[in-house]
Design a protein around this motif. Structure first.
Motif, PDB file in Angstrom:
ATOM      1  N   LYS A   9       0.850  -1.192   0.000  1.00 32.09           N
ATOM      2  CA  LYS A   9       0.000   0.000   0.000  1.00 32.09           C
ATOM      3  C   LYS A   9       0.887   1.243   0.000  1.00 32.09           C
ATOM      4  CE  LYS A   9      -3.846  -2.254   2.382  1.00 32.09           C
ATOM      5  NZ  LYS A   9      -4.745  -2.234   3.555  1.00 32.09           N
ATOM      6  N   VAL A  10       0.729   2.058  -1.030  1.00 31.59           N
ATOM      7  CA  VAL A  10       1.562   3.249  -1.213  1.00 31.59           C
ATOM      8  C   VAL A  10       0.672   4.480  -1.231  1.00 31.59           C
ATOM      9  CG1 VAL A  10       3.220   4.404  -2.730  1.00 31.59           C
ATOM     10  CG2 VAL A  10       3.197   1.901  -2.604  1.00 31.59           C
ATOM     11  N   ILE A  11       1.081   5.525  -0.498  1.00 30.35           N
ATOM     12  CA  ILE A  11       0.413   6.820  -0.642  1.00 30.35           C
ATOM     13  C   ILE A  11       1.430   7.824  -1.162  1.00 30.35           C
ATOM     14  CG2 ILE A  11      -1.398   6.405   1.038  1.00 30.35           C
ATOM     15  CD1 ILE A  11       0.096   8.072   3.031  1.00 30.35           C
ATOM     16  N   THR A  12       0.977   8.684  -2.031  1.00 29.29           N
ATOM     17  CA  THR A  12       1.893   9.565  -2.749  1.00 29.29           C
ATOM     18  C   THR A  12       1.175  10.818  -3.219  1.00 29.29           C
ATOM     19  OG1 THR A  12       3.452   9.634  -4.617  1.00 29.29           O
ATOM     20  CG2 THR A  12       1.383   8.483  -4.977  1.00 29.29           C
ATOM     21  N   ASN A  13       1.956  11.812  -3.630  1.00 27.02           N
ATOM     22  CA  ASN A  13       1.403  12.960  -4.349  1.00 27.02           C
ATOM     23  C   ASN A  13       2.213  13.216  -5.612  1.00 27.02           C
ATOM     24  OD1 ASN A  13       3.790  14.099  -3.376  1.00 27.02           O
ATOM     25  ND2 ASN A  13       2.850  16.066  -2.909  1.00 27.02           N
ATOM     26  N   THR A  14       2.900  12.192  -6.104  1.00 24.59           N
ATOM     27  CA  THR A  14       3.744  12.366  -7.279  1.00 24.59           C
ATOM     28  C   THR A  14       3.202  11.593  -8.471  1.00 24.59           C
ATOM     29  OG1 THR A  14       5.922  11.918  -8.223  1.00 24.59           O
ATOM     30  CG2 THR A  14       5.271  10.572  -6.351  1.00 24.59           C
ATOM     31  N   SER A  15       3.195  12.231  -9.624  1.00 22.99           N
ATOM     32  CA  SER A  15       2.654  11.626 -10.841  1.00 22.99           C
ATOM     33  C   SER A  15       3.546  10.530 -11.409  1.00 22.99           C
ATOM     34  CB  SER A  15       2.451  12.714 -11.908  1.00 22.99           C
ATOM     35  OG  SER A  15       3.674  13.377 -12.188  1.00 22.99           O
ATOM     36  N   LEU A  16       4.707  10.333 -10.816  1.00 28.18           N
ATOM     37  CA  LEU A  16       5.609   9.275 -11.286  1.00 28.18           C
ATOM     38  C   LEU A  16       5.051   7.888 -11.061  1.00 28.18           C
ATOM     39  CD1 LEU A  16       9.169  10.249  -9.974  1.00 28.18           C
ATOM     40  CD2 LEU A  16       8.291  10.451 -12.271  1.00 28.18           C
ATOM     41  N   MET A  17       4.132   7.740 -10.136  1.00 23.53           N
ATOM     42  CA  MET A  17       3.849   6.430  -9.603  1.00 23.53           C
ATOM     43  C   MET A  17       3.294   5.454 -10.620  1.00 23.53           C
ATOM     44  SD  MET A  17       4.981   6.312  -6.622  1.00 23.53           S
ATOM     45  CE  MET A  17       4.280   4.750  -6.138  1.00 23.53           C
ATOM     46  N   GLY A  18       2.463   5.904 -11.544  1.00 17.48           N
ATOM     47  CA  GLY A  18       1.845   4.977 -12.488  1.00 17.48           C
ATOM     48  C   GLY A  18       2.854   4.131 -13.250  1.00 17.48           C
ATOM     49  N   PRO A  19       3.739   4.748 -14.041  1.00 17.42           N
ATOM     50  CA  PRO A  19       4.718   3.965 -14.795  1.00 17.42           C
ATOM     51  C   PRO A  19       5.680   3.179 -13.906  1.00 17.42           C
ATOM     52  CG  PRO A  19       4.516   6.173 -15.709  1.00 17.42           C
ATOM     53  CD  PRO A  19       3.776   6.176 -14.413  1.00 17.42           C
ATOM     54  N   VAL A  20       6.058   3.753 -12.760  1.00 13.74           N
ATOM     55  CA  VAL A  20       6.996   3.070 -11.873  1.00 13.74           C
ATOM     56  C   VAL A  20       6.338   1.836 -11.256  1.00 13.74           C
ATOM     57  CG1 VAL A  20       8.356   3.279  -9.768  1.00 13.74           C
ATOM     58  CG2 VAL A  20       8.306   5.165 -11.396  1.00 13.74           C
ATOM     59  N   VAL A  21       5.096   1.985 -10.815  1.00 11.03           N
ATOM     60  CA  VAL A  21       4.374   0.842 -10.263  1.00 11.03           C
ATOM     61  C   VAL A  21       4.186  -0.230 -11.335  1.00 11.03           C
ATOM     62  CG1 VAL A  21       2.123   0.078  -9.393  1.00 11.03           C
ATOM     63  CG2 VAL A  21       3.239   2.084  -8.399  1.00 11.03           C
ATOM     64  N   GLY A  22       3.905   0.189 -12.554  1.00  5.50           N
ATOM     65  CA  GLY A  22       3.756  -0.771 -13.644  1.00  5.50           C
ATOM     66  C   GLY A  22       5.015  -1.594 -13.846  1.00  5.50           C
ATOM     67  N   ALA A  23       6.176  -0.935 -13.810  1.00  8.25           N
ATOM     68  CA  ALA A  23       7.444  -1.647 -13.961  1.00  8.25           C
ATOM     69  C   ALA A  23       7.678  -2.609 -12.798  1.00  8.25           C
ATOM     70  CB  ALA A  23       8.588  -0.646 -14.073  1.00  8.25           C
ATOM     71  N   PHE A  24       7.322  -2.175 -11.595  1.00  5.09           N
ATOM     72  CA  PHE A  24       7.488  -3.031 -10.423  1.00  5.09           C
ATOM     73  C   PHE A  24       6.570  -4.254 -10.514  1.00  5.09           C
ATOM     74  CE2 PHE A  24       6.195  -4.210  -6.072  1.00  5.09           C
ATOM     75  CZ  PHE A  24       7.435  -4.506  -5.518  1.00  5.09           C
ATOM     76  N   ARG A  25       5.340  -4.053 -10.952  1.00  3.08           N
ATOM     77  CA  ARG A  25       4.398  -5.174 -11.069  1.00  3.08           C
ATOM     78  C   ARG A  25       4.893  -6.207 -12.082  1.00  3.08           C
ATOM     79  NH1 ARG A  25      -0.912  -1.288 -11.089  1.00  3.08           N
ATOM     80  NH2 ARG A  25      -1.604  -1.633  -8.930  1.00  3.08           N
ATOM     81  N   ARG A  26       5.491  -5.725 -13.162  1.00  2.00           N
ATOM     82  CA  ARG A  26       6.022  -6.674 -14.146  1.00  2.00           C
ATOM     83  C   ARG A  26       7.177  -7.486 -13.563  1.00  2.00           C
ATOM     84  NH1 ARG A  26       4.834  -2.187 -17.360  1.00  2.00           N
ATOM     85  NH2 ARG A  26       6.978  -1.380 -17.286  1.00  2.00           N
ATOM     86  N   ARG A  27       7.925  -6.862 -12.680  1.00  2.00           N
ATOM     87  CA  ARG A  27       9.067  -7.533 -12.054  1.00  2.00           C
ATOM     88  C   ARG A  27       8.615  -8.494 -10.960  1.00  2.00           C
ATOM     89  NH1 ARG A  27      13.202  -9.590 -10.741  1.00  2.00           N
ATOM     90  NH2 ARG A  27      15.268  -8.671 -10.465  1.00  2.00           N
ATOM     91  N   TRP A  28       7.614  -8.099 -10.172  1.00  2.00           N
ATOM     92  CA  TRP A  28       7.107  -8.921  -9.072  1.00  2.00           C
ATOM     93  C   TRP A  28       5.574  -9.000  -9.155  1.00  2.00           C
ATOM     94  CZ3 TRP A  28      11.334  -5.673  -8.028  1.00  2.00           C
ATOM     95  CH2 TRP A  28      12.509  -6.346  -7.664  1.00  2.00           C
ATOM     96  N   PRO A  29       5.053  -9.799 -10.064  1.00  2.00           N
ATOM     97  CA  PRO A  29       3.591  -9.874 -10.245  1.00  2.00           C
ATOM     98  C   PRO A  29       2.866 -10.482  -9.046  1.00  2.00           C
ATOM     99  CG  PRO A  29       4.708 -11.550 -11.568  1.00  2.00           C
ATOM    100  CD  PRO A  29       5.778 -10.641 -11.030  1.00  2.00           C
ATOM    101  N   GLN A  30       3.608 -11.132  -8.153  1.00  2.00           N
ATOM    102  CA  GLN A  30       2.967 -11.746  -6.980  1.00  2.00           C
ATOM    103  C   GLN A  30       2.507 -10.714  -5.958  1.00  2.00           C
ATOM    104  OE1 GLN A  30       6.132 -12.079  -7.940  1.00  2.00           O
ATOM    105  NE2 GLN A  30       6.758 -14.241  -8.086  1.00  2.00           N
ATOM    106  N   ILE A  31       2.983  -9.468  -6.084  1.00  2.00           N
ATOM    107  CA  ILE A  31       2.667  -8.431  -5.103  1.00  2.00           C
ATOM    108  C   ILE A  31       1.639  -7.466  -5.684  1.00  2.00           C
ATOM    109  CG2 ILE A  31       3.602  -6.552  -3.702  1.00  2.00           C
ATOM    110  CD1 ILE A  31       6.271  -8.053  -3.711  1.00  2.00           C
ATOM    111  N   ALA A  32       0.479  -7.410  -5.068  1.00  2.00           N
ATOM    112  CA  ALA A  32      -0.580  -6.496  -5.504  1.00  2.00           C
ATOM    113  C   ALA A  32      -0.313  -5.109  -4.920  1.00  2.00           C
ATOM    114  CB  ALA A  32      -1.932  -7.009  -5.041  1.00  2.00           C
ATOM    115  N   VAL A  33      -0.224  -4.120  -5.784  1.00  2.00           N
ATOM    116  CA  VAL A  33       0.087  -2.759  -5.356  1.00  2.00           C
ATOM    117  C   VAL A  33      -1.197  -1.929  -5.320  1.00  2.00           C
ATOM    118  CG1 VAL A  33       1.457  -0.696  -5.781  1.00  2.00           C
ATOM    119  CG2 VAL A  33       2.371  -2.944  -6.405  1.00  2.00           C
ATOM    120  N   HIS A  34      -1.466  -1.333  -4.171  1.00  2.00           N
ATOM    121  CA  HIS A  34      -2.621  -0.450  -4.000  1.00  2.00           C
ATOM    122  C   HIS A  34      -2.095   0.973  -3.831  1.00  2.00           C
ATOM    123  CE1 HIS A  34      -5.073  -4.045  -3.352  1.00  2.00           C
ATOM    124  NE2 HIS A  34      -4.068  -4.480  -2.599  1.00  2.00           N
ATOM    125  N   LEU A  35      -2.548   1.870  -4.681  1.00  2.00           N
ATOM    126  CA  LEU A  35      -2.000   3.223  -4.744  1.00  2.00           C
ATOM    127  C   LEU A  35      -3.063   4.241  -4.373  1.00  2.00           C
ATOM    128  CD1 LEU A  35       0.546   4.856  -5.649  1.00  2.00           C
ATOM    129  CD2 LEU A  35      -0.462   4.932  -7.931  1.00  2.00           C
TER     130      LEU A  35
END
Length: 328
Positions: A9-35
Motif C-alpha cells: 500500500k503506497v500513498i503519494t502525491n507524485t505523478s511518477l507512480m503509475g509507470p513506476v508501479v507498472g514496472a514493479f508489477r512486471r518484475r514482481w507480479p505476486q505483489i498487488a500494489v494499491h496506490l
C-alpha cells in the motif's frame, strides 16, 4: 518474505507512480500494489493519525514535499531501513537510513517565447533582477510564481533562495513590484504560460515544465546559469507499515539502476549518478536541497513568521489566484 505478504500500500502525491508501479508489477507480479494519490497535507495527516491510533499504516510514503517528509521522519513516524543501494546514493539524498530522496530535479525559469524575446529573457537570477530594475514594464503584471504563504513548495524554495543567493531579498522586492500573480497550482501556472496570459514563471520544477513544453512549443525553459535549486521526491517506510518487506522490496526497486532508469525515462532526472539516462548529467550550478534536518527550519514557527513577514511585505502589490485550483 515480501512475496508471502503479497500486497503493498503506497500513498503519494507524485505523478511518477503509475509507470513506476507498472514496472514493479512486471518484475514482481505476486505483489498487488494499491496506490492512493492525495496531497502532501493529507498524506501527513493520514500517517500521523493511523500511527497515533495504533493502527496499521501505509507501507510506503512518497512525496514531493521534502520538508513535510523530513518532519514526519524526525517525529518518529518512519522505520530504519538500510537499503543495499545505500552506497550508490549521493551525499545529501539519504537521512538516517529512513528518508530516501529518489530524484534530483532542477528548478528553472519558464517563459512564453511569443511574449518575451529570446534576447530579453533572463538567463540567471542576476539577469532577472537587472531586467526588473532596468525595464520594469517588460514583465509588469505578467509574472506568475508560487505563493509562499499558501504553498509548501513555494515556502521551501523561498527559504532555499534566501540561504543561497545574496540578493534574494532585492530580487523578491523587484518581483513583488512587478505585480505578480501568486498561485498554488503548478498546472494553472503552466497553463497561463502556455496560453500567453502570463509571460514568465519564477521557480518551476523542470520535469513538470518540460512535460508542458513537449506539447506547447511556445514554452521555453531556462536553467539559471548562476545557480539553480535541485529538489527531490522523498520516500520512507512508516513505522506501522502492514507489509514492511514488500515496502523494502519496492524501495530497493526505486533505488536500483532498473528503477532509476524507469524514472529517467519519464523525463525526470534520477538521483543516482551511475545510471545511464538522458538526464544523468546535472546542469552546472546545481544547489541540491538536502534531505535532512535543515529542512525542519522551514517548519519552525518563529522562523516561518519572520520569513513570510518579509516576503509578504515584498509582495504587497501582488494579486492572488483563486483558492480553488480548478479556477482559471
Amino acid at each position: 518474505m515480501a512475496r508471502r505478504e503479497g500486497a503493498l500500500k503506497v500513498i503519494t502525491n507524485t505523478s511518477l507512480m503509475g509507470p513506476v508501479v507498472g514496472a514493479f508489477r512486471r518484475r514482481w507480479p505476486q505483489i498487488a500494489v494499491h496506490l492512493l494519490d492525495i496531497n502532501s497535507t493529507q498524506i501527513a495527516e493520514r500517517v500521523r493519525a493511523l500511527a497515533d491510533a495504533g493502527r496499521t499504516g501505509p507501507d510506503l510514503v512518497w512525496s514531493t514535499a521534502m520538508d513535510v517528509q523530513v518532519k514526519l521522519i524526525n517525529d518518529g513516524y518512519a522505520q530504519v531501513y538500510k537499503s543495499p543501494h545505500r552506497a550508490a546514493m549521493p551525499d545529501g539524498s539519504v537521512w538516517r537510513d529512513q528518508g530516501y530522496g529518489l530524484t534530483a530535479e532542477p528548478i528553472v525559469f519558464v517563459y512564453n517565447r511569443e511574449r518575451i524575446a529570446d534576447d530579453v529573457v533572463p538567463r540567471s537570477h542576476a539577469d532577472l533582477l537587472r531586467l526588473l530594475d532596468a525595464r520594469s514594464g517588460v514583465l509588469d503584471g505578467r509574472i506568475t510564481m508560487y505563493d509562499a504563504e499558501q504553498s509548501g513548495v513555494g515556502l521551501m524554495q523561498l527559504s532555499a533562495d534566501v540561504q543561497i543567493y545574496p540578493d534574494a531579498w532585492p530580487l523578491m522586492e523587484a518581483l513583488g513590484a512587478s505585480r505578480p500573480r501568486l498561485d498554488t497550482s503548478g498546472k494553472r501556472m503552466m497553463g497561463q504560460i502556455a496560453d500567453g496570459r502570463m509571460a514568465f514563471a519564477y521557480n518551476m520544477n523542470q520535469s513538470y515544465a518540460a512535460s508542458w513544453a513537449a506539447e506547447a512549443p511556445q514554452i521555453g525553459l531556462i536553467t539559471p546559469s548562476d545557480y539553480h535549486l535541485s529538489v527531490s521526491r522523498v520516500a520512507f517506510i512508516p513505522r506501522n507499515a502492514g507489509h514492511p518487506n514488500a515496502a523494502k522490496l519496492f524501495l530497493d526497486f526505486l533505488l536500483s539502476r532498473e528503477g532509476q532508469r524507469v524514472i529517467g525515462a519519464l523525463g525526470i532526472r534520477p538521483v543516482r549518478n551511475d545510471v545511464d539516462t538522458p538526464l544523468r548529467t546535472a546542469a552546472p550550478g546545481a544547489r541540491p536541497i538536502r534531505v535532512g534536518p535543515a529542512l525542519l527550519a522551514n517548519l519552525d514557527q518563529a522562523r516561518r513568521t519572520r520569513l513570510l513577514g518579509r516576503w509578504s511585505e515584498a509582495m504587497r502589490m501582488a494579486t492572488r489566484a483563486p483558492s480553488d485550483i480548478s479556477a482559471p
